[in-house]
Scaffold this motif. Sequence first.
Motif, mmCIF file in Angstrom:
data_model
loop_
_atom_site.group_PDB
_atom_site.id
_atom_site.type_symbol
_atom_site.label_atom_id
_atom_site.label_comp_id
_atom_site.label_asym_id
_atom_site.label_seq_id
_atom_site.Cartn_x
_atom_site.Cartn_y
_atom_site.Cartn_z
ATOM 1 N N SER A 132 4.488 14.411 11.039
ATOM 2 C CA SER A 132 5.004 12.905 10.691
ATOM 3 C C SER A 132 4.162 12.133 9.837
ATOM 4 C CB SER A 132 5.404 12.033 11.920
ATOM 5 O OG SER A 132 6.489 13.025 12.823
ATOM 6 N N GLU A 154 5.992 20.972 10.854
ATOM 7 C CA GLU A 154 6.417 19.605 10.831
ATOM 8 C C GLU A 154 5.164 18.697 11.217
ATOM 9 O OE1 GLU A 154 7.085 16.063 12.992
ATOM 10 O OE2 GLU A 154 6.484 17.568 14.075
ATOM 11 N N VAL A 190 2.493 20.156 5.781
ATOM 12 C CA VAL A 190 4.099 20.959 6.143
ATOM 13 C C VAL A 190 3.770 22.081 5.034
ATOM 14 C CG1 VAL A 190 6.225 20.942 6.202
ATOM 15 C CG2 VAL A 190 5.075 19.271 7.140
ATOM 16 N N SER A 232 4.227 21.431 16.199
ATOM 17 C CA SER A 232 4.191 21.341 14.531
ATOM 18 C C SER A 232 3.975 22.701 14.179
ATOM 19 C CB SER A 232 3.090 20.338 14.469
ATOM 20 O OG SER A 232 3.398 18.926 14.705
ATOM 21 N N ALA A 245 2.479 14.826 6.254
ATOM 22 C CA ALA A 245 3.290 15.580 5.679
ATOM 23 C C ALA A 245 2.855 16.615 4.394
ATOM 24 C CB ALA A 245 4.514 14.766 4.939
#
Length: 74
Positions: free
Chosen positions: A15, A13, A21, A70, A18
């Motif tokens: 934000s 994860e 990821v 994350s 991205a």
Amino acid sequence: MEIKIGTRVEVVEHSFLAFLVGHTGTVVEEKIPESQWAMLSGRTNWTIKLGEPIAIMGETIQEATLREDSLAVI
């Protein structure tokens, strides 16, 4: 499993970034948070060396510093 230097992780994860990821890497450094709130909340940041560099917008990213939440140990 606990994250520590040398642990293989996957970015699960993020934000703002991205595109990170799903990428994997190895933890190379622990970063102590600079804000008191982050220190008191127990959040740790880790610098990971990516398994494969990522080329984006004319830059090559080989390392990234991310919050522990994350990352997932693989």
